[in-house]
Scaffold this motif. Structure first.
Motif, short mmCIF file in Angstrom:
data_model
loop_
_atom_site.label_atom_id
_atom_site.label_comp_id
_atom_site.label_asym_id
_atom_site.label_seq_id
_atom_site.Cartn_x
_atom_site.Cartn_y
_atom_site.Cartn_z
N GLU A 9 0.83 -1.19 0.00
CA GLU A 9 0.00 0.00 0.00
C GLU A 9 0.87 1.24 0.00
N PRO A 10 0.43 2.32 -0.66
CA PRO A 10 1.16 3.57 -0.58
C PRO A 10 1.06 4.16 0.81
N ASP A 11 2.06 4.96 1.19
CA ASP A 11 1.98 5.64 2.47
C ASP A 11 0.79 6.57 2.47
N SER A 12 0.09 6.59 3.55
CA SER A 12 -1.10 7.43 3.65
C SER A 12 -0.73 8.87 3.98
N GLU A 13 -1.36 9.83 3.30
CA GLU A 13 -1.16 11.24 3.64
C GLU A 13 -2.07 11.65 4.79
N PRO A 18 -3.62 4.78 10.39
CA PRO A 18 -2.39 4.08 10.77
C PRO A 18 -1.73 3.42 9.57
N LEU A 19 -0.41 3.46 9.57
CA LEU A 19 0.34 2.80 8.52
C LEU A 19 0.21 1.29 8.67
N VAL A 20 0.05 0.63 7.53
CA VAL A 20 0.00 -0.82 7.54
C VAL A 20 1.44 -1.32 7.47
N ARG A 21 1.87 -2.01 8.50
CA ARG A 21 3.24 -2.49 8.54
C ARG A 21 3.29 -3.99 8.24
N VAL A 54 18.20 -1.13 3.38
CA VAL A 54 16.98 -0.32 3.31
C VAL A 54 16.70 0.35 4.65
N LEU A 55 16.91 -0.38 5.73
CA LEU A 55 16.62 0.15 7.06
C LEU A 55 17.75 1.01 7.61
N GLU A 56 18.88 1.03 6.90
CA GLU A 56 20.04 1.83 7.29
C GLU A 56 20.54 1.45 8.69
N ILE A 57 20.65 0.14 8.89
CA ILE A 57 21.17 -0.39 10.15
C ILE A 57 22.15 -1.50 9.85
N SER A 67 9.05 -4.70 12.47
CA SER A 67 8.26 -4.52 11.26
C SER A 67 8.86 -3.45 10.36
N VAL A 68 8.35 -3.38 9.12
CA VAL A 68 8.82 -2.39 8.16
C VAL A 68 7.63 -1.58 7.65
N ARG A 69 7.88 -0.33 7.32
CA ARG A 69 6.85 0.54 6.77
C ARG A 69 6.58 0.18 5.30
#
Length: 298
Positions: A9-13, A18-21, A54-57, A67-69
């Motif tokens: 899903e696209p990020d919600s504006e 709530p963001l679906v993770r 991707v997570l920069e870790i 979880s991831v966004r």
């Protein structure tokens, strides 16, 4: 489960929505499945490295992430798709790890391999404080920069022919004042003529795979052929390298040259046949296959 099972899903504006993770473990499992199906040799490792990117870790901290966004999942999915098309992992990351260094890599330059760390380590061990070291067929500068980073060499000369590879070499060499980048061809008898008889250590990871040898898609489609293949027998570049080594090394200086595992006898014989070397020694890699040969200038 693969990434085809996810509808990202696209990020919600809408900040109230709530963001679906997605659970990170599930995303990595899907990545592993896709990479395995594509024939990638190390699907679990590659999936985890891409997720960490991707997570920069650091990869070791993935266990701490639950979880991831959606945007992170999209980026991971895109990178996994590229890797499944056998784009080299290092190209996707933009860097390749080599000993203590992170080197810039990309199309047009050979990605340094872990087995070459053995030759670099041998060179470092034989580099005395203030020594002059030459790295022929330098590519990204992996060997030259490792010597500069881990020894007290006075001067390190990195020689590369390819204009594209030179761009990466110069970029990687920035910040190493002891390293001098030279555009040159190892088949040129006048190469580094001002250093004849003055070099303490000469190292080289030349193109050495015999023409026609099957190679993985990552190599065939992305590594420059001129940095991989060394003629019909794989020794077309190695022969002049032996000549340059004999000309450039001071008496007592040492040379180390990486080779294909079919050259375990051929390269030591070339060094002996030259007549200007002693202490010719064959060295295996960590799997026991012949990997590089060393010698001392008489």
């Amino acid at each position: 489960m693969t990434f085809d099972d996810y509808a990202v899903e696209p990020d919600s504006e809408d900040s109230s929505r709530p963001l679906v993770r997605t659970r990170l473990s599930e995303a990595i499992a899907a990545a592993v499945a896709d990479l395995s199906a594509a024939g990638v040799a190390s699907p679990r490792v590659d999936a985890e490295i891409l997720a960490a990117h991707v997570l920069e870790i650091p990869r070791g901290r993935l266990l701490l992430v639950d979880s991831v966004r959606p945007d992170e999942l999209r980026r991971l999915r895109a990178l996994v798709a590229e890797r499944a098309r056998r784009v080299p992992l290092q190209h996707l990351l933009g860097t390749a790890a080599f000993r203590h260094l992170e080197l810039a890599v990309g199309d047009g330059v050979f990605v340094p391999r872990p087995e070459t760390e053995l030759l670099a380590g041998w060179g470092i061990e034989h580099t005395a404080p203030g020594a002059t070291v030459v790295d022929l067929c330098s590519g990204t500068g992996a060997i030259a920069l490792s010597v500069a980073d881990e020894s007290a060499a006075g001067r390190v000369v990195a020689v590369e022919r390819s204009p594209v590879a030179l761009g990466y070499l110069r970029r990687n060499a920035a910040g190493f004042p002891a390293v001098e980048v030279v555009q040159g061809d190892v088949t040129d008898p006048s190469l580094l003529s001002g250093l004849r008889g003055a070099v303490d250590v000469l190292l080289c990871n030349p193109p050495y795979v015999p023409e026609g040898t099957p190679v993985p898609p990552e190599v065939a489609d992305h590594d420059p052929a001129e940095a991989v293949f060394g003629g019909a027998d794989g020794l077309t570049v190695i022969r002049p390298v032996v000549q340059r080594a004999a000309e450039l090394l001071r008496p007592g200086g040492v040379v180390g040259i990486e080779h294909d595992d079919v050259h375990g006898a051929a390269l030591p014989e070339l060094l002996r046949a030259d007549g200007r070397f002693t202490e010719v020694t064959a060295h295996p890699d960590l799997t026991g296959r012949p990997r590089y040969a060393t010698a001392r200038r008489t």
